[in-house]
Design a protein around this motif. Structure first.
Motif, PDB file in Angstrom:
ATOM      1  N   PRO A 160       0.830  -1.216   0.000  1.00 23.36           N
ATOM      2  CA  PRO A 160       0.000   0.000   0.000  1.00 23.36           C
ATOM      3  C   PRO A 160       0.861   1.262   0.000  1.00 23.36           C
ATOM      4  O   PRO A 160       1.989   1.272   0.488  1.00 23.36           O
ATOM      5  N   MET A 161       0.288   2.324  -0.539  1.00 26.48           N
ATOM      6  CA  MET A 161       0.964   3.630  -0.504  1.00 26.48           C
ATOM      7  C   MET A 161       0.734   4.277   0.851  1.00 26.48           C
ATOM      8  O   MET A 161      -0.329   4.144   1.452  1.00 26.48           O
ATOM      9  N   THR A 162       1.748   5.006   1.321  1.00 24.27           N
ATOM     10  CA  THR A 162       1.627   5.678   2.617  1.00 24.27           C
ATOM     11  C   THR A 162       1.161   7.121   2.478  1.00 24.27           C
ATOM     12  O   THR A 162       0.690   7.704   3.451  1.00 24.27           O
ATOM     13  N   CYS A 163       1.330   7.714   1.286  1.00 25.14           N
ATOM     14  CA  CYS A 163       0.911   9.105   1.080  1.00 25.14           C
ATOM     15  C   CYS A 163       0.410   9.270  -0.349  1.00 25.14           C
ATOM     16  O   CYS A 163       1.203   9.274  -1.302  1.00 25.14           O
ATOM     17  N   LEU A 164      -0.885   9.395  -0.489  1.00 31.72           N
ATOM     18  CA  LEU A 164      -1.506   9.505  -1.808  1.00 31.72           C
ATOM     19  C   LEU A 164      -1.083  10.769  -2.527  1.00 31.72           C
ATOM     20  O   LEU A 164      -0.804  10.759  -3.739  1.00 31.72           O
ATOM     21  N   GLU A 165      -1.011  11.891  -1.824  1.00 32.34           N
ATOM     22  CA  GLU A 165      -0.712  13.168  -2.459  1.00 32.34           C
ATOM     23  C   GLU A 165       0.707  13.200  -3.027  1.00 32.34           C
ATOM     24  O   GLU A 165       0.941  13.729  -4.112  1.00 32.34           O
ATOM     25  N   LYS A 166       1.671  12.639  -2.305  1.00 29.98           N
ATOM     26  CA  LYS A 166       3.039  12.629  -2.818  1.00 29.98           C
ATOM     27  C   LYS A 166       3.166  11.715  -4.025  1.00 29.98           C
ATOM     28  O   LYS A 166       3.925  12.000  -4.954  1.00 29.98           O
ATOM     29  N   THR A 167       2.420  10.625  -4.027  1.00 27.42           N
ATOM     30  CA  THR A 167       2.441   9.737  -5.188  1.00 27.42           C
ATOM     31  C   THR A 167       1.835  10.430  -6.398  1.00 27.42           C
ATOM     32  O   THR A 167       2.319  10.271  -7.528  1.00 27.42           O
ATOM     33  N   LYS A 168       0.788  11.219  -6.178  1.00 24.88           N
ATOM     34  CA  LYS A 168       0.214  12.000  -7.276  1.00 24.88           C
ATOM     35  C   LYS A 168       1.226  13.001  -7.824  1.00 24.88           C
ATOM     36  O   LYS A 168       1.274  13.253  -9.032  1.00 24.88           O
ATOM     37  N   LEU A 169       2.032  13.576  -6.934  1.00 21.97           N
ATOM     38  CA  LEU A 169       3.045  14.521  -7.372  1.00 21.97           C
ATOM     39  C   LEU A 169       4.085  13.832  -8.250  1.00 21.97           C
ATOM     40  O   LEU A 169       4.495  14.359  -9.286  1.00 21.97           O
ATOM     41  N   TYR A 170       4.512  12.660  -7.837  1.00 25.10           N
ATOM     42  CA  TYR A 170       5.454  11.891  -8.652  1.00 25.10           C
ATOM     43  C   TYR A 170       4.837  11.557 -10.003  1.00 25.10           C
ATOM     44  O   TYR A 170       5.501  11.614 -11.046  1.00 25.10           O
ATOM     45  N   MET A 171       3.583  11.174 -10.010  1.00 24.22           N
ATOM     46  CA  MET A 171       2.899  10.846 -11.256  1.00 24.22           C
ATOM     47  C   MET A 171       2.862  12.042 -12.198  1.00 24.22           C
ATOM     48  O   MET A 171       3.131  11.926 -13.403  1.00 24.22           O
ATOM     49  N   ALA A 172       2.559  13.223 -11.663  1.00 26.86           N
ATOM     50  CA  ALA A 172       2.501  14.431 -12.498  1.00 26.86           C
ATOM     51  C   ALA A 172       3.868  14.763 -13.091  1.00 26.86           C
ATOM     52  O   ALA A 172       3.966  15.178 -14.249  1.00 26.86           O
TER      53      ALA A 172
END
Length: 362
Positions: free
Chosen positions: A169-181
């Protein structure tokens, strides 16, 4: 962020997306028959440099390059004229996509260092004449969707809290979204520099940027049903375009690793040799989808710190085991840190550019 997410889920965003998908069906045909096609990469870089300097939106940058592609495909333009055409395409695109106060001014353009190196001085009359010529060539239609026009809509659901990273599981959704962007932006720039991506519909290129970003971030499932439903593209639809993006990424990571292995003196000497000339990156390899996806995994340097947004106890991996719809696992080489190991794609423009640039052939 919450209001932005709500906007992308609204009916207005859906209507805009459907209008763009309908409009891309009527885009002008591109034949890739320009006599100056080998110069295309150089002038795409010029547009990117000026666009980044004025911090124009990605849609303006991509539209500017697309206008240049269409114009070069129809006319035989000299080297000196192509400088004027490239900047005029960017100006038209910025006037169409940006606010009026963000459109580059003539005086500011002439003050750029690259203008003197190109021995080019823009005049109000010259720009007006070129813009009219461009508009007449495009029949006064600048409503031309590019991959940059679709990416934000796709990114709105590109990462979900139910996604897994290497099975954890991911621990921080927002940071993963930042990496995706960040990765999606990188792959968009890759597609901008190769005219062969014009074979694909802009919405497909944008979707391929998302799926390749999920690949290098080790997110699973690689192409979830929600993205397939939103984009209308299956995994099989995306493979030809995604393969080109992955090969470009693989080449950039290799180049970055080679630079890290060089001695400081060699790096300084190489930088001195590159000053005042256009720099081009790319492996020049032409691998098929099967060859690339089945090549042995590459061992990229692992980061000392855990990747933000991902479980700190995830198992280390240098490749992603990709589950295709048929259930076959395929290994794809992938870096784990967006842009940290990727060469800067702002290429120098100089009067020392004395020979035809090789076509950017991935």
């Amino acid at each position: 962020m919450e209001l932005e997410d709500q906007w992308w889920k609204g009916q207005l965003a859906t209507d805009i997306y459907q209008a763009l998908r309908y409009k891309e069906l009527k885009l002008p045909s591109y034949k890739g028959q320009s006599p100056q096609l080998n110069l295309r990469r150089y002038f795409a870089d010029l547009i990117a440099i000026v666009s980044n300097h004025f911090r124009l939106c990605p849609a303006a940058r991509h539209l500017g390059v697309y206008l240049l592609d269409l114009f070069m495909d129809r006319y035989d333009v000299t080297m000196q004229q192509l400088h004027m055409v490239s900047l005029s395409c960017l100006l038209l695109a910025s006037k169409f996509e940006e606010r009026e106060d963000r459109v580059p001014k003539l005086e500011t353009l002439n003050s750029l260092g690259c203008m003197s190196s190109m021995n080019l001085v823009l005049t109000k009359q010259g720009l007006l004449h070129m813009e009219l010529l461009l508009l007449e060539s495009f029949q006064w239609n600048l409503y031309l969707p590019t991959a940059a026009h679709f990416i934000e809509y796709y990114l709105s659901i590109a990462v979900h809290e139910g996604d897994l990273h290497d099975g954890w599981p991911m621990t921080c959704l927002e940071k993963t979204k930042l990496y995706m962007a960040k990765y999606a932006d990188y792959f968009l720039e890759v597609s901008l520099q190769d005219h062969t991506f014009l074979r694909f519909a802009p919405s497909l290129v944008s979707a391929a940027c998302v799926v390749t970003s999920r690949l290098v971030l080790h997110l699973s499932p690689t192409w979830p049903p929600r993205l397939q439903h939103l984009t209308g593209y299956t995994w099989e639809n995306l493979v030809p375009c995604a393969e080109k993006l992955l090969i470009a990424h693989d080449g950039d990571v290799k180049d970055a690793n080679k630079q890290k292995c060089q001695q400081p003196g060699q790096q300084q000497q190489q930088q001195q040799q590159q000053q005042g000339q256009a720099v081009y990156h790319g492996s020049g390899q032409t691998a098929t989808v099967a060859q690339y996806l089945h090549r042995p995994s590459l061992q990229y340097p692992q980061q000392a710190l855990p990747q933000p947004g991902l479980a700190p106890n995830h198992r280390p991996a240098s490749y992603l085991s990709l589950q295709a719809p048929n259930g076959n696992a395929q290994a794809v080489g992938a870096s784990q840190d967006p842009k940290s190991s990727i060469p800067n794609r702002a290429y120098q423009v100089s009067m020392h550019y004395t020979c035809a640039a090789p076509c950017f052939d991935r």
